[in-house]
Enzyme design. Structure first.
Site, short mmCIF file in Angstrom:
data_model
loop_
_atom_site.label_atom_id
_atom_site.label_comp_id
_atom_site.label_asym_id
_atom_site.label_seq_id
_atom_site.Cartn_x
_atom_site.Cartn_y
_atom_site.Cartn_z
N GLU A 149 0.89 -1.17 0.00
CA GLU A 149 0.00 0.00 0.00
C GLU A 149 0.92 1.22 0.00
O GLU A 149 1.47 1.58 1.03
CB GLU A 149 -0.89 0.03 1.25
CG GLU A 149 -1.87 -1.12 1.38
CD GLU A 149 -2.95 -1.09 0.32
OE1 GLU A 149 -3.14 -0.04 -0.33
OE2 GLU A 149 -3.60 -2.13 0.12
N CYS A 194 -2.70 9.18 2.37
CA CYS A 194 -2.31 8.57 1.08
C CYS A 194 -3.41 8.76 0.05
O CYS A 194 -3.13 8.93 -1.13
CB CYS A 194 -1.94 7.10 1.25
SG CYS A 194 -3.20 6.11 2.04
P1 NDP Z 1 8.63 5.01 4.70
O1 NDP Z 1 8.04 4.37 3.51
O2 NDP Z 1 10.09 5.24 4.72
O3 NDP Z 1 8.27 4.15 6.01
C1 NDP Z 1 7.11 3.36 6.15
C2 NDP Z 1 7.40 2.24 7.12
O4 NDP Z 1 8.45 1.41 6.62
C3 NDP Z 1 7.87 2.70 8.49
O5 NDP Z 1 7.36 1.84 9.48
C4 NDP Z 1 9.36 2.56 8.39
O6 NDP Z 1 9.98 2.42 9.62
C5 NDP Z 1 9.50 1.29 7.60
N1 NDP Z 1 10.79 1.14 6.93
C6 NDP Z 1 11.68 2.10 6.58
N2 NDP Z 1 12.75 1.55 5.96
C7 NDP Z 1 12.51 0.21 5.89
C8 NDP Z 1 13.23 -0.89 5.34
N3 NDP Z 1 14.40 -0.74 4.74
N4 NDP Z 1 12.68 -2.11 5.46
C9 NDP Z 1 11.48 -2.29 6.06
N5 NDP Z 1 10.77 -1.29 6.59
C10 NDP Z 1 11.26 -0.05 6.51
O7 NDP Z 1 7.85 6.33 4.93
P2 NDP Z 1 8.23 7.55 5.82
O8 NDP Z 1 7.52 7.35 7.09
O9 NDP Z 1 9.70 7.83 5.90
O10 NDP Z 1 7.58 8.71 4.93
C11 NDP Z 1 8.21 9.10 3.71
C12 NDP Z 1 7.19 9.40 2.64
O11 NDP Z 1 6.42 8.26 2.38
C13 NDP Z 1 6.18 10.45 3.02
O12 NDP Z 1 6.68 11.67 2.72
C14 NDP Z 1 5.00 10.10 2.18
O13 NDP Z 1 5.13 10.71 0.92
C15 NDP Z 1 5.12 8.62 2.02
N6 NDP Z 1 4.20 7.88 2.90
C16 NDP Z 1 3.06 7.42 2.37
C17 NDP Z 1 2.15 6.77 3.15
C18 NDP Z 1 0.90 6.27 2.60
O14 NDP Z 1 -0.03 6.01 3.36
N7 NDP Z 1 0.81 6.07 1.33
C19 NDP Z 1 2.38 6.56 4.58
C20 NDP Z 1 3.64 7.05 5.03
C21 NDP Z 1 4.49 7.68 4.21
P3 NDP Z 1 10.54 3.72 10.38
O15 NDP Z 1 9.44 4.72 10.43
O16 NDP Z 1 10.82 3.16 11.71
O17 NDP Z 1 11.71 4.19 9.59
#
Ligand code: NDP
Length: 512
Positions: A256, A290
Protein backbone atom coordinates in the site's frame (compact mmCIF):
# COMPACT_ATOMS: atom_id res chain seq x y z
CA UNK A 1 18.07 8.05 33.67
CA UNK A 2 18.96 4.46 32.79
CA UNK A 3 17.70 2.95 29.55
CA UNK A 4 15.37 0.67 31.45
CA UNK A 5 13.94 3.65 33.30
CA UNK A 6 13.59 5.56 30.05
CA UNK A 7 11.60 2.73 28.58
CA UNK A 8 9.37 2.79 31.61
CA UNK A 9 8.24 6.26 30.54
CA UNK A 10 6.17 4.58 27.82
CA UNK A 11 2.68 5.87 28.42
CA UNK A 12 0.34 4.20 30.86
CA UNK A 13 -0.90 0.78 29.95
CA UNK A 14 1.48 0.50 27.02
CA UNK A 15 4.49 0.13 29.32
CA UNK A 16 5.85 -3.36 29.34
CA UNK A 17 3.90 -4.47 26.29
CA UNK A 18 6.96 -4.10 24.15
CA UNK A 19 9.21 -6.99 25.10
CA UNK A 20 12.70 -5.57 25.34
CA UNK A 21 14.52 -8.80 24.50
CA UNK A 22 17.43 -7.35 26.45
CA UNK A 23 18.00 -4.83 23.68
CA UNK A 24 20.22 -1.91 24.79
CA UNK A 25 19.41 0.59 22.01
CA UNK A 26 16.43 2.89 22.48
CA UNK A 27 14.71 5.71 20.67
CA UNK A 28 12.23 8.34 21.77
CA UNK A 29 8.97 9.26 20.14
CA UNK A 30 8.05 12.90 20.50
CA UNK A 31 5.03 15.14 20.18
CA UNK A 32 5.48 16.86 16.79
CA UNK A 33 3.81 20.04 18.07
CA UNK A 34 6.00 20.76 21.09
CA UNK A 35 8.73 18.14 21.08
CA UNK A 36 7.75 16.55 24.42
CA UNK A 37 8.80 12.92 24.76
CA UNK A 38 5.79 10.63 24.41
CA UNK A 39 7.69 7.42 25.09
CA UNK A 40 11.03 5.63 24.83
CA UNK A 41 11.15 2.29 23.07
CA UNK A 42 13.64 -0.43 22.27
CA UNK A 43 15.21 -0.61 18.82
CA UNK A 44 14.57 -4.28 18.19
CA UNK A 45 17.35 -5.94 16.25
CA UNK A 46 17.09 -8.97 13.96
CA UNK A 47 17.39 -11.39 16.90
CA UNK A 48 14.59 -9.74 18.85
CA UNK A 49 12.37 -9.67 15.77
CA UNK A 50 13.06 -13.35 15.11
CA UNK A 51 12.23 -14.24 18.73
CA UNK A 52 8.95 -12.35 18.42
CA UNK A 53 8.00 -14.11 15.19
CA UNK A 54 8.98 -17.47 16.71
CA UNK A 55 6.75 -16.76 19.71
CA UNK A 56 3.92 -15.85 17.36
CA UNK A 57 4.02 -19.24 15.60
CA UNK A 58 2.38 -21.34 18.36
CA UNK A 59 -0.03 -18.45 18.96
CA UNK A 60 -0.93 -18.58 15.26
CA UNK A 61 -1.74 -22.28 15.59
CA UNK A 62 -3.90 -21.73 18.66
CA UNK A 63 -5.61 -18.76 17.05
CA UNK A 64 -6.36 -20.77 13.90
CA UNK A 65 -7.69 -23.69 15.97
CA UNK A 66 -10.22 -21.40 17.63
CA UNK A 67 -12.14 -21.34 14.36
CA UNK A 68 -14.30 -18.53 13.05
CA UNK A 69 -16.60 -18.38 16.09
CA UNK A 70 -13.82 -18.37 18.67
CA UNK A 71 -11.97 -15.67 16.79
CA UNK A 72 -15.10 -13.63 16.24
CA UNK A 73 -15.77 -13.63 19.97
CA UNK A 74 -12.26 -12.45 20.79
CA UNK A 75 -12.18 -9.85 18.03
CA UNK A 76 -15.43 -8.52 19.51
CA UNK A 77 -13.71 -8.27 22.90
CA UNK A 78 -10.88 -6.35 21.23
CA UNK A 79 -13.17 -3.88 19.51
CA UNK A 80 -15.15 -3.51 22.74
CA UNK A 81 -11.90 -2.58 24.49
CA UNK A 82 -11.03 -0.05 21.76
CA UNK A 83 -14.50 1.48 21.95
CA UNK A 84 -14.38 1.77 25.75
CA UNK A 85 -10.91 3.34 25.64
CA UNK A 86 -11.49 5.43 22.55
CA UNK A 87 -10.66 8.77 24.15
CA UNK A 88 -7.50 7.42 25.78
CA UNK A 89 -6.22 6.16 22.42
CA UNK A 90 -7.36 9.33 20.62
CA UNK A 91 -5.38 11.40 23.10
CA UNK A 92 -2.27 9.31 22.47
CA UNK A 93 -2.72 9.60 18.69
CA UNK A 94 -3.10 13.38 19.12
CA UNK A 95 0.09 13.61 21.15
CA UNK A 96 2.23 11.33 19.03
CA UNK A 97 0.96 12.08 15.51
CA UNK A 98 -0.21 15.67 16.05
CA UNK A 99 -3.68 15.41 14.52
CA UNK A 100 -6.66 17.00 16.29
CA UNK A 101 -8.37 14.76 18.85
CA UNK A 102 -11.62 14.86 16.87
CA UNK A 103 -9.84 13.46 13.82
CA UNK A 104 -8.27 10.76 15.97
CA UNK A 105 -11.73 9.81 17.26
CA UNK A 106 -12.94 9.51 13.64
CA UNK A 107 -9.90 7.39 12.71
CA UNK A 108 -10.43 4.99 15.62
CA UNK A 109 -14.18 4.77 14.98
CA UNK A 110 -13.55 3.74 11.37
CA UNK A 111 -11.10 1.13 12.62
CA UNK A 112 -13.66 -0.33 15.02
CA UNK A 113 -16.20 -0.62 12.19
CA UNK A 114 -13.65 -2.47 10.06
CA UNK A 115 -12.82 -4.83 12.93
CA UNK A 116 -16.51 -5.65 13.30
CA UNK A 117 -16.97 -6.25 9.58
CA UNK A 118 -13.86 -8.40 9.19
CA UNK A 119 -14.85 -10.64 12.11
CA UNK A 120 -18.47 -10.90 10.97
CA UNK A 121 -17.65 -11.78 7.35
CA UNK A 122 -14.66 -14.08 7.77
CA UNK A 123 -16.57 -17.36 7.78
CA UNK A 124 -18.76 -16.53 4.79
CA UNK A 125 -15.78 -15.28 2.79
CA UNK A 126 -13.18 -17.85 3.76
CA UNK A 127 -14.97 -20.86 5.18
CA UNK A 128 -15.24 -24.24 3.47
CA UNK A 129 -17.73 -24.46 0.64
CA UNK A 130 -18.58 -26.92 -2.07
CA UNK A 131 -18.11 -25.81 -5.67
CA UNK A 132 -19.33 -27.45 -8.88
CA UNK A 133 -16.97 -30.20 -9.94
CA UNK A 134 -17.81 -29.84 -13.66
CA UNK A 135 -18.28 -32.30 -16.46
CA UNK A 136 -14.92 -34.07 -16.37
CA UNK A 137 -14.96 -34.59 -12.61
CA UNK A 138 -18.66 -35.38 -12.23
CA UNK A 139 -17.77 -38.34 -10.00
CA UNK A 140 -16.06 -36.01 -7.47
CA UNK A 141 -17.12 -33.48 -4.91
CA UNK A 142 -15.01 -30.27 -5.00
CA UNK A 143 -14.30 -28.11 -1.96
CA UNK A 144 -12.74 -24.68 -1.59
CA UNK A 145 -11.58 -22.91 1.54
CA UNK A 146 -9.15 -20.17 2.46
CA UNK A 147 -6.60 -21.09 5.09
CA UNK A 148 -4.48 -18.69 7.16
CA UNK A 149 -0.83 -18.10 6.32
CA UNK A 150 0.48 -18.43 9.90
CA UNK A 151 2.28 -15.30 11.07
CA UNK A 152 1.76 -12.11 9.08
CA UNK A 153 4.18 -9.18 9.35
CA UNK A 154 2.73 -5.68 9.18
CA UNK A 155 4.88 -2.57 8.66
CA UNK A 156 2.84 0.56 9.24
CA UNK A 157 3.08 4.29 8.68
CA UNK A 158 2.57 7.24 11.02
CA UNK A 159 -0.10 9.23 9.21
CA UNK A 160 -3.06 7.09 10.34
CA UNK A 161 -1.27 5.06 13.02
CA UNK A 162 -4.44 3.17 14.00
CA UNK A 163 -6.61 2.93 10.89
CA UNK A 164 -3.95 2.08 8.32
CA UNK A 165 -2.09 -0.77 10.03
CA UNK A 166 -5.37 -2.13 11.43
CA UNK A 167 -6.60 -2.40 7.82
CA UNK A 168 -4.09 -5.24 7.58
CA UNK A 169 -4.05 -6.41 11.22
CA UNK A 170 -7.84 -6.75 11.63
CA UNK A 171 -8.29 -8.63 8.37
CA UNK A 172 -5.22 -10.84 8.93
CA UNK A 173 -6.45 -11.76 12.44
CA UNK A 174 -10.01 -12.40 11.27
CA UNK A 175 -8.58 -14.69 8.59
CA UNK A 176 -6.88 -16.76 11.33
CA UNK A 177 -3.32 -15.42 11.34
CA UNK A 178 -1.14 -14.13 14.14
CA UNK A 179 0.41 -10.72 13.50
CA UNK A 180 3.74 -9.12 14.31
CA UNK A 181 3.38 -5.37 13.81
CA UNK A 182 6.21 -2.89 13.35
CA UNK A 183 4.81 0.64 13.72
CA UNK A 184 6.59 3.65 12.26
CA UNK A 185 9.38 5.04 14.43
CA UNK A 186 7.23 8.20 14.63
CA UNK A 187 4.26 6.42 16.24
CA UNK A 188 5.57 3.50 18.33
CA UNK A 189 3.47 4.39 21.40
CA UNK A 190 0.27 3.97 19.40
CA UNK A 191 1.52 0.59 18.14
CA UNK A 192 2.44 -0.47 21.68
CA UNK A 193 -0.98 0.68 22.92
CA UNK A 194 -2.75 -1.45 20.29
CA UNK A 195 -0.76 -4.52 21.36
CA UNK A 196 -1.38 -3.79 25.06
CA UNK A 197 -5.10 -3.50 24.32
CA UNK A 198 -4.99 -6.88 22.61
CA UNK A 199 -3.29 -8.49 25.61
CA UNK A 200 -5.89 -7.01 27.91
CA UNK A 201 -8.86 -8.00 25.76
CA UNK A 202 -7.65 -11.39 24.53
CA UNK A 203 -5.41 -12.75 27.31
CA UNK A 204 -5.77 -16.40 26.28
CA UNK A 205 -4.07 -15.80 22.91
CA UNK A 206 -2.07 -12.73 23.86
CA UNK A 207 0.78 -13.47 21.46
CA UNK A 208 -1.50 -13.46 18.41
CA UNK A 209 -0.79 -9.72 18.12
CA UNK A 210 2.67 -8.49 19.09
CA UNK A 211 4.59 -5.33 18.37
CA UNK A 212 8.25 -4.80 17.61
CA UNK A 213 9.59 -1.26 17.67
CA UNK A 214 12.58 0.41 16.06
CA UNK A 215 13.57 1.95 12.78
CA UNK A 216 13.95 0.82 9.17
CA UNK A 217 16.38 -1.92 10.17
CA UNK A 218 13.72 -3.44 12.45
CA UNK A 219 11.28 -3.42 9.52
CA UNK A 220 13.91 -5.00 7.28
CA UNK A 221 14.46 -7.72 9.91
CA UNK A 222 10.74 -8.48 9.92
CA UNK A 223 10.89 -8.94 6.12
CA UNK A 224 13.58 -11.59 6.65
CA UNK A 225 12.02 -13.35 9.66
CA UNK A 226 10.11 -15.97 7.69
CA UNK A 227 6.60 -14.53 8.00
CA UNK A 228 3.86 -15.93 5.77
CA UNK A 229 3.22 -12.53 4.23
CA UNK A 230 4.45 -8.99 4.71
CA UNK A 231 1.91 -6.16 4.49
CA UNK A 232 3.63 -2.83 3.97
CA UNK A 233 2.24 0.71 3.95
CA UNK A 234 4.55 3.60 3.21
CA UNK A 235 6.43 5.23 0.37
CA UNK A 236 7.20 3.61 -2.98
CA UNK A 237 11.01 3.81 -2.51
CA UNK A 238 10.82 1.99 0.83
CA UNK A 239 8.29 -0.41 -0.70
CA UNK A 240 10.92 -1.40 -3.25
CA UNK A 241 13.42 -2.13 -0.45
CA UNK A 242 10.82 -4.20 1.38
CA UNK A 243 10.07 -6.20 -1.75
CA UNK A 244 13.78 -6.82 -2.33
CA UNK A 245 14.27 -8.04 1.25
CA UNK A 246 11.18 -10.25 1.05
CA UNK A 247 12.36 -11.68 -2.27
CA UNK A 248 15.32 -13.27 -0.46
CA UNK A 249 12.96 -15.68 1.30
CA UNK A 250 10.17 -15.61 -1.33
CA UNK A 251 7.93 -13.96 1.26
CA UNK A 252 4.81 -12.64 -0.48
CA UNK A 253 4.08 -8.94 -0.07
CA UNK A 254 1.15 -6.56 -0.01
CA UNK A 255 2.07 -3.02 -1.02
CA UNK A 256 0.00 0.00 0.00
CA UNK A 257 2.08 2.89 -1.28
CA UNK A 258 1.60 6.56 -1.97
CA UNK A 259 -0.76 8.48 -4.20
CA UNK A 260 -1.27 11.71 -6.09
CA UNK A 261 -5.01 11.58 -6.08
CA UNK A 262 -7.04 13.90 -8.24
CA UNK A 263 -10.58 15.26 -8.16
CA UNK A 264 -12.46 15.94 -11.39
CA UNK A 265 -15.05 18.72 -11.22
CA UNK A 266 -17.35 18.50 -14.23
CA UNK A 267 -19.54 21.21 -15.83
CA UNK A 268 -22.66 20.12 -13.96
CA UNK A 269 -21.06 19.59 -10.54
CA UNK A 270 -22.37 21.03 -7.29
CA UNK A 271 -19.46 23.43 -7.04
CA UNK A 272 -19.90 24.32 -3.37
CA UNK A 273 -20.01 20.65 -2.37
CA UNK A 274 -16.98 19.90 -4.54
CA UNK A 275 -15.03 22.77 -2.99
CA UNK A 276 -15.92 21.67 0.52
CA UNK A 277 -14.84 18.10 -0.21
CA UNK A 278 -11.63 19.20 -1.96
CA UNK A 279 -10.59 21.30 1.03
CA UNK A 280 -11.23 18.44 3.45
CA UNK A 281 -9.61 15.90 1.14
CA UNK A 282 -6.50 18.06 0.73
CA UNK A 283 -6.02 19.69 4.12
CA UNK A 284 -7.37 17.34 6.78
CA UNK A 285 -4.67 15.48 8.69
CA UNK A 286 -2.32 18.21 7.38
CA UNK A 287 -2.58 16.57 3.96
CA UNK A 288 -0.75 13.49 5.24
CA UNK A 289 -3.25 11.12 3.73
CA UNK A 290 -2.31 8.57 1.08
CA UNK A 291 -5.78 8.98 -0.45
CA UNK A 292 -5.80 12.75 0.10
CA UNK A 293 -6.75 15.00 -2.80
CA UNK A 294 -3.60 16.71 -4.08
CA UNK A 295 -4.82 17.86 -7.52
CA UNK A 296 -8.11 19.20 -8.85
CA UNK A 297 -9.05 19.41 -12.52
CA UNK A 298 -12.04 21.72 -12.92
CA UNK A 299 -13.69 22.36 -16.28
CA UNK A 300 -13.71 25.90 -17.69
CA UNK A 301 -17.42 26.15 -16.95
CA UNK A 302 -16.90 25.87 -13.18
CA UNK A 303 -13.23 26.74 -12.66
CA UNK A 304 -13.60 30.36 -11.46
CA UNK A 305 -16.46 29.57 -9.11
CA UNK A 306 -14.63 26.53 -7.77
CA UNK A 307 -11.41 28.47 -7.09
CA UNK A 308 -13.41 31.19 -5.30
CA UNK A 309 -15.26 28.66 -3.13
CA UNK A 310 -12.08 26.77 -2.24
CA UNK A 311 -10.14 29.93 -1.46
CA UNK A 312 -12.86 31.24 0.82
CA UNK A 313 -13.00 27.97 2.76
CA UNK A 314 -9.24 27.60 3.02
CA UNK A 315 -8.90 31.12 4.45
CA UNK A 316 -10.97 29.92 7.40
CA UNK A 317 -8.58 27.10 8.26
CA UNK A 318 -6.00 27.40 10.98
CA UNK A 319 -3.34 24.80 11.72
CA UNK A 320 -2.45 24.30 15.39
CA UNK A 321 -2.31 21.81 18.20
CA UNK A 322 -5.36 23.02 20.16
CA UNK A 323 -8.82 21.48 19.92
CA UNK A 324 -10.14 24.22 17.61
CA UNK A 325 -7.33 23.84 15.05
CA UNK A 326 -8.29 22.47 11.62
CA UNK A 327 -5.23 20.28 11.47
CA UNK A 328 -1.97 19.70 13.28
CA UNK A 329 1.74 19.93 12.54
CA UNK A 330 3.59 17.73 10.07
CA UNK A 331 4.18 14.50 11.97
CA UNK A 332 7.61 14.03 10.43
CA UNK A 333 9.61 17.27 10.61
CA UNK A 334 11.48 16.48 7.38
CA UNK A 335 8.18 16.48 5.49
CA UNK A 336 8.12 20.29 5.60
CA UNK A 337 11.16 20.23 3.28
CA UNK A 338 9.21 18.19 0.73
CA UNK A 339 6.29 20.63 0.92
CA UNK A 340 8.62 23.64 0.58
CA UNK A 341 10.32 22.06 -2.44
CA UNK A 342 7.02 21.34 -4.18
CA UNK A 343 5.63 24.83 -3.53
CA UNK A 344 8.90 26.42 -4.73
CA UNK A 345 8.90 24.25 -7.83
CA UNK A 346 5.29 25.17 -8.57
CA UNK A 347 5.79 28.91 -8.15
CA UNK A 348 9.11 29.05 -9.99
CA UNK A 349 7.64 27.25 -12.98
CA UNK A 350 4.73 29.63 -13.54
CA UNK A 351 2.26 28.65 -10.83
CA UNK A 352 1.00 30.95 -8.08
CA UNK A 353 -0.10 30.40 -4.50
CA UNK A 354 -3.46 32.08 -3.81
CA UNK A 355 -3.32 31.05 -0.17
CA UNK A 356 -0.57 29.78 2.11
CA UNK A 357 2.77 28.69 0.77
CA UNK A 358 4.44 29.29 4.14
CA UNK A 359 5.79 27.02 6.87
CA UNK A 360 6.08 28.04 10.52
CA UNK A 361 7.70 25.56 12.85
CA UNK A 362 6.13 22.24 11.97
CA UNK A 363 2.93 23.87 10.69
CA UNK A 364 2.30 24.32 6.98
CA UNK A 365 -0.26 26.98 6.04
CA UNK A 366 -3.11 25.66 3.88
CA UNK A 367 -1.84 26.21 0.35
CA UNK A 368 -3.78 26.48 -2.90
CA UNK A 369 -1.72 26.59 -6.06
CA UNK A 370 -3.06 27.67 -9.47
CA UNK A 371 -1.67 27.44 -13.00
CA UNK A 372 0.98 24.91 -12.03
CA UNK A 373 2.49 23.14 -15.07
CA UNK A 374 1.78 19.42 -15.23
CA UNK A 375 5.51 18.68 -15.24
CA UNK A 376 6.02 20.28 -11.79
CA UNK A 377 6.91 18.14 -8.77
CA UNK A 378 3.78 19.62 -7.15
CA UNK A 379 1.69 17.78 -9.74
CA UNK A 380 3.75 14.64 -10.31
CA UNK A 381 5.12 13.68 -6.87
CA UNK A 382 3.34 12.87 -3.61
CA UNK A 383 3.47 16.07 -1.52
CA UNK A 384 1.86 14.70 1.66
CA UNK A 385 1.10 18.18 2.94
CA UNK A 386 -1.89 20.58 3.13
CA UNK A 387 -1.55 21.72 -0.47
CA UNK A 388 -3.83 21.58 -3.49
CA UNK A 389 -3.23 22.39 -7.13
CA UNK A 390 -6.27 23.50 -9.15
CA UNK A 391 -6.03 23.33 -12.92
CA UNK A 392 -8.46 24.57 -15.56
CA UNK A 393 -9.34 21.99 -18.21
CA UNK A 394 -11.52 22.08 -21.33
CA UNK A 395 -13.80 19.25 -20.24
CA UNK A 396 -14.00 16.14 -18.08
CA UNK A 397 -12.23 14.05 -20.72
CA UNK A 398 -9.15 16.25 -20.49
CA UNK A 399 -9.45 16.11 -16.69
CA UNK A 400 -9.45 12.31 -16.81
CA UNK A 401 -6.49 12.23 -19.17
CA UNK A 402 -4.47 14.41 -16.79
CA UNK A 403 -5.68 12.52 -13.73
CA UNK A 404 -4.39 9.30 -15.26
CA UNK A 405 -1.04 10.74 -16.31
CA UNK A 406 0.99 10.21 -13.11
CA UNK A 407 2.81 7.04 -12.14
CA UNK A 408 0.54 6.71 -9.08
CA UNK A 409 -2.95 5.26 -9.14
CA UNK A 410 -4.39 5.02 -5.65
CA UNK A 411 -7.77 6.77 -5.53
CA UNK A 412 -9.67 9.85 -6.68
CA UNK A 413 -12.98 11.67 -6.82
CA UNK A 414 -15.48 12.82 -9.43
CA UNK A 415 -18.05 15.58 -8.96
CA UNK A 416 -20.94 15.60 -11.43
CA UNK A 417 -24.73 15.67 -11.18
CA UNK A 418 -24.99 13.10 -13.97
CA UNK A 419 -24.88 9.68 -12.39
CA UNK A 420 -24.05 7.88 -15.63
CA UNK A 421 -21.28 10.32 -16.55
CA UNK A 422 -19.75 10.25 -13.07
CA UNK A 423 -19.80 6.46 -12.92
CA UNK A 424 -18.22 6.26 -16.37
CA UNK A 425 -15.41 8.64 -15.35
CA UNK A 426 -14.93 6.73 -12.08
CA UNK A 427 -14.58 3.44 -13.95
CA UNK A 428 -12.01 4.86 -16.35
CA UNK A 429 -9.93 6.53 -13.65
CA UNK A 430 -6.57 4.77 -13.25
CA UNK A 431 -7.01 4.06 -9.56
CA UNK A 432 -8.10 1.38 -7.16
CA UNK A 433 -10.87 3.49 -5.59
CA UNK A 434 -13.01 6.47 -6.60
CA UNK A 435 -15.66 8.46 -4.72
CA UNK A 436 -18.46 10.16 -6.64
CA UNK A 437 -19.65 13.47 -5.14
CA UNK A 438 -17.54 13.00 -1.99
CA UNK A 439 -13.95 12.27 -1.04
CA UNK A 440 -12.32 9.31 0.74
CA UNK A 441 -15.70 7.62 1.39
CA UNK A 442 -14.63 4.22 0.04
CA UNK A 443 -12.21 3.87 2.99
CA UNK A 444 -15.13 3.98 5.42
CA UNK A 445 -17.04 1.19 3.66
CA UNK A 446 -15.63 -2.05 5.13
CA UNK A 447 -17.06 -4.16 2.31
CA UNK A 448 -14.98 -2.29 -0.28
CA UNK A 449 -11.39 -3.32 -1.08
CA UNK A 450 -8.65 -0.73 -0.58
CA UNK A 451 -5.49 -0.58 -2.69
CA UNK A 452 -3.95 0.92 -5.77
CA UNK A 453 -2.33 0.36 -9.13
CA UNK A 454 1.08 1.32 -10.55
CA UNK A 455 3.39 3.08 -8.08
CA UNK A 456 0.55 3.02 -5.55
CA UNK A 457 1.13 -0.67 -5.02
CA UNK A 458 -0.81 -3.89 -5.30
CA UNK A 459 -2.90 -6.23 -3.22
CA UNK A 460 -5.98 -5.21 -1.25
CA UNK A 461 -6.92 -4.65 2.37
CA UNK A 462 -10.57 -4.31 3.54
CA UNK A 463 -13.57 -6.22 2.28
CA UNK A 464 -13.66 -9.81 1.11
CA UNK A 465 -10.52 -9.24 -0.97
CA UNK A 466 -8.77 -8.00 2.16
CA UNK A 467 -9.69 -11.17 4.05
CA UNK A 468 -8.55 -13.39 1.18
CA UNK A 469 -5.30 -11.41 0.91
CA UNK A 470 -4.14 -13.01 4.17
CA UNK A 471 -4.95 -16.59 3.22
CA UNK A 472 -4.04 -19.27 0.75
CA UNK A 473 -6.76 -20.88 -1.28
CA UNK A 474 -7.06 -24.59 -0.51
CA UNK A 475 -8.60 -26.89 -3.12
CA UNK A 476 -9.79 -30.43 -2.28
CA UNK A 477 -11.61 -33.01 -4.38
CA UNK A 478 -13.22 -36.14 -2.99
CA UNK A 479 -14.19 -39.04 -5.18
CA UNK A 480 -17.84 -39.85 -4.60
CA UNK A 481 -18.21 -42.93 -6.82
CA UNK A 482 -16.30 -44.72 -9.54
CA UNK A 483 -17.25 -44.16 -13.18
CA UNK A 484 -17.09 -47.16 -15.53
CA UNK A 485 -14.28 -45.41 -17.40
CA UNK A 486 -11.55 -43.59 -15.53
CA UNK A 487 -9.91 -41.11 -17.91
CA UNK A 488 -6.95 -40.60 -15.61
CA UNK A 489 -5.82 -44.22 -15.50
CA UNK A 490 -3.51 -46.25 -17.72
CA UNK A 491 -6.32 -48.77 -17.76
CA UNK A 492 -8.67 -46.54 -19.77
CA UNK A 493 -9.84 -48.18 -23.01
CA UNK A 494 -8.33 -46.89 -26.29
CA UNK A 495 -11.73 -45.67 -27.48
CA UNK A 496 -12.11 -43.33 -24.48
CA UNK A 497 -10.25 -40.44 -26.16
CA UNK A 498 -12.54 -40.55 -29.21
CA UNK A 499 -15.61 -40.65 -26.97
CA UNK A 500 -14.27 -37.65 -25.04
CA UNK A 501 -13.61 -35.73 -28.29
CA UNK A 502 -17.21 -36.45 -29.43
CA UNK A 503 -18.53 -35.22 -26.08
CA UNK A 504 -16.53 -31.97 -26.44
CA UNK A 505 -17.98 -31.54 -29.92
CA UNK A 506 -21.52 -31.90 -28.58
CA UNK A 507 -21.07 -29.63 -25.56
CA UNK A 508 -18.72 -26.91 -26.91
CA UNK A 509 -18.49 -27.46 -30.69
CA UNK A 510 -21.76 -25.70 -31.49
CA UNK A 511 -20.24 -22.30 -30.59
CA UNK A 512 -19.16 -20.61 -33.82
P1 NDP B 1 8.63 5.01 4.70
O1 NDP B 1 8.04 4.37 3.51
O2 NDP B 1 10.09 5.24 4.72
O3 NDP B 1 8.27 4.15 6.01
C1 NDP B 1 7.11 3.36 6.15
C2 NDP B 1 7.40 2.24 7.12
O4 NDP B 1 8.45 1.41 6.62
C3 NDP B 1 7.87 2.70 8.49
O5 NDP B 1 7.36 1.84 9.48
C4 NDP B 1 9.36 2.56 8.39
O6 NDP B 1 9.98 2.42 9.62
C5 NDP B 1 9.50 1.29 7.60
N1 NDP B 1 10.79 1.14 6.93
C6 NDP B 1 11.68 2.10 6.58
N2 NDP B 1 12.75 1.55 5.96
C7 NDP B 1 12.51 0.21 5.89
C8 NDP B 1 13.23 -0.89 5.34
N3 NDP B 1 14.40 -0.74 4.74
N4 NDP B 1 12.68 -2.11 5.46
C9 NDP B 1 11.48 -2.29 6.06
N5 NDP B 1 10.77 -1.29 6.59
C10 NDP B 1 11.26 -0.05 6.51
O7 NDP B 1 7.85 6.33 4.93
P2 NDP B 1 8.23 7.55 5.82
O8 NDP B 1 7.52 7.35 7.09
O9 NDP B 1 9.70 7.83 5.90
O10 NDP B 1 7.58 8.71 4.93
C11 NDP B 1 8.21 9.10 3.71
C12 NDP B 1 7.19 9.40 2.64
O11 NDP B 1 6.42 8.26 2.38
C13 NDP B 1 6.18 10.45 3.02
O12 NDP B 1 6.68 11.67 2.72
C14 NDP B 1 5.00 10.10 2.18
O13 NDP B 1 5.13 10.71 0.92
C15 NDP B 1 5.12 8.62 2.02
N6 NDP B 1 4.20 7.88 2.90
C16 NDP B 1 3.06 7.42 2.37
C17 NDP B 1 2.15 6.77 3.15
C18 NDP B 1 0.90 6.27 2.60
O14 NDP B 1 -0.03 6.01 3.36
N7 NDP B 1 0.81 6.07 1.33
C19 NDP B 1 2.38 6.56 4.58
C20 NDP B 1 3.64 7.05 5.03
C21 NDP B 1 4.49 7.68 4.21
P3 NDP B 1 10.54 3.72 10.38
O15 NDP B 1 9.44 4.72 10.43
O16 NDP B 1 10.82 3.16 11.71
O17 NDP B 1 11.71 4.19 9.59
Amino acid sequence: MSRAEQMDTVTGAAAGTVDRHGTPATFASTDPAGGAVVGVFPVHDARAVQQTVDRARPAARRWAELGFDGRRQRLAAYRGHLARHLHELADLVHRENGKPRADAVLEISLTIEHLAWAAAHARRTLGPRRVRAGLLAADHAAYLEYQPLGVVGVIGPWNYPVFTPMGSIAYALAAGNAVVFKPSEHTPAVGAWLAAAWRAAVPDVADALQVVTGNGSTGAALCRAGVGKLAFTGSAPTGRKVMAACAETLTPVLMELGGKDAMIVDDDADVAAAADAAVWGAMSNAGQTCIGIERVYATSAVYDRFVAEVTERVRGLRPGSDDEAAYGPMTMASQTDVVRRHVADATSSGGRAVTGGTVEGGFVAPTVLLEVPETSAAVQEETFGPTLTITRVRDAEEALERTNATSYGLAGAVFSRSRARAMDLARRMRSGMTSVNSVLTFASVPALPFGGVGESGFGRIHGEDGLKEFTRARAITRRRFALPVDLMSFRRPPAAADALARLMGVVHGRHP
